[in-house]
Scaffold this motif. Sequence first.
Motif, PDB file in Angstrom:
ATOM      1  N   LEU A  54       0.827  -1.210   0.000  1.00  0.00           N
ATOM      2  CA  LEU A  54       0.000   0.000   0.000  1.00  0.00           C
ATOM      3  C   LEU A  54       0.859   1.257   0.000  1.00  0.00           C
ATOM      4  O   LEU A  54       0.570   2.206  -0.736  1.00  0.00           O
ATOM      5  N   LEU A  55       1.906   1.254   0.806  1.00  0.00           N
ATOM      6  CA  LEU A  55       2.808   2.422   0.831  1.00  0.00           C
ATOM      7  C   LEU A  55       3.437   2.651  -0.540  1.00  0.00           C
ATOM      8  O   LEU A  55       3.567   3.797  -0.979  1.00  0.00           O
ATOM      9  N   ALA A  56       3.794   1.569  -1.230  1.00  0.00           N
ATOM     10  CA  ALA A  56       4.364   1.691  -2.579  1.00  0.00           C
ATOM     11  C   ALA A  56       3.367   2.298  -3.560  1.00  0.00           C
ATOM     12  O   ALA A  56       3.762   2.925  -4.545  1.00  0.00           O
ATOM     13  N   LEU A  57       2.077   2.127  -3.268  1.00  0.00           N
ATOM     14  CA  LEU A  57       1.027   2.710  -4.116  1.00  0.00           C
ATOM     15  C   LEU A  57       0.609   4.102  -3.646  1.00  0.00           C
ATOM     16  O   LEU A  57      -0.342   4.681  -4.158  1.00  0.00           O
ATOM     17  N   GLY A  58       1.295   4.627  -2.639  1.00  0.00           N
ATOM     18  CA  GLY A  58       0.990   5.962  -2.136  1.00  0.00           C
ATOM     19  C   GLY A  58      -0.157   6.000  -1.151  1.00  0.00           C
ATOM     20  O   GLY A  58      -0.739   7.065  -0.923  1.00  0.00           O
ATOM     21  N   ILE A  59      -0.498   4.861  -0.559  1.00  0.00           N
ATOM     22  CA  ILE A  59      -1.586   4.783   0.420  1.00  0.00           C
ATOM     23  C   ILE A  59      -0.986   4.565   1.797  1.00  0.00           C
ATOM     24  O   ILE A  59      -0.247   3.600   2.009  1.00  0.00           O
ATOM     25  N   ASP A  60      -1.306   5.448   2.727  1.00  0.00           N
ATOM     26  CA  ASP A  60      -0.833   5.317   4.101  1.00  0.00           C
ATOM     27  C   ASP A  60      -1.865   4.525   4.900  1.00  0.00           C
ATOM     28  O   ASP A  60      -2.964   5.027   5.140  1.00  0.00           O
TER      29      ASP A  60
END
Length: 85
Positions: A54-60
């Motif tokens: 998720l972080l790699a997709l810009g989602i925190d």
Amino acid sequence: MTATHFDRFVAEALTTDRETDTGLSPDELYGLYTSWSLINKHQPETPEALRAGLLALGIDPDNNELSMTGPAAADYILASAPSLI
């Protein structure tokens, strides 16, 4: 699994189209992801792998405005509250 696996999870099970005061918690995200994985006959990755994906997709995972959607949402909600059945 590859980033594509997490891309697909985000596309099929998460939405920002609903008004929400709070987004999903990391535990809710993982529960939803587990439901999505089982419906799609995938072995779920670890919570840490989901977090990294998720972080790699810009989602925190700790600070988001996401809501559940689709069949995985229904599965997760019913599994979380069996008294609703």
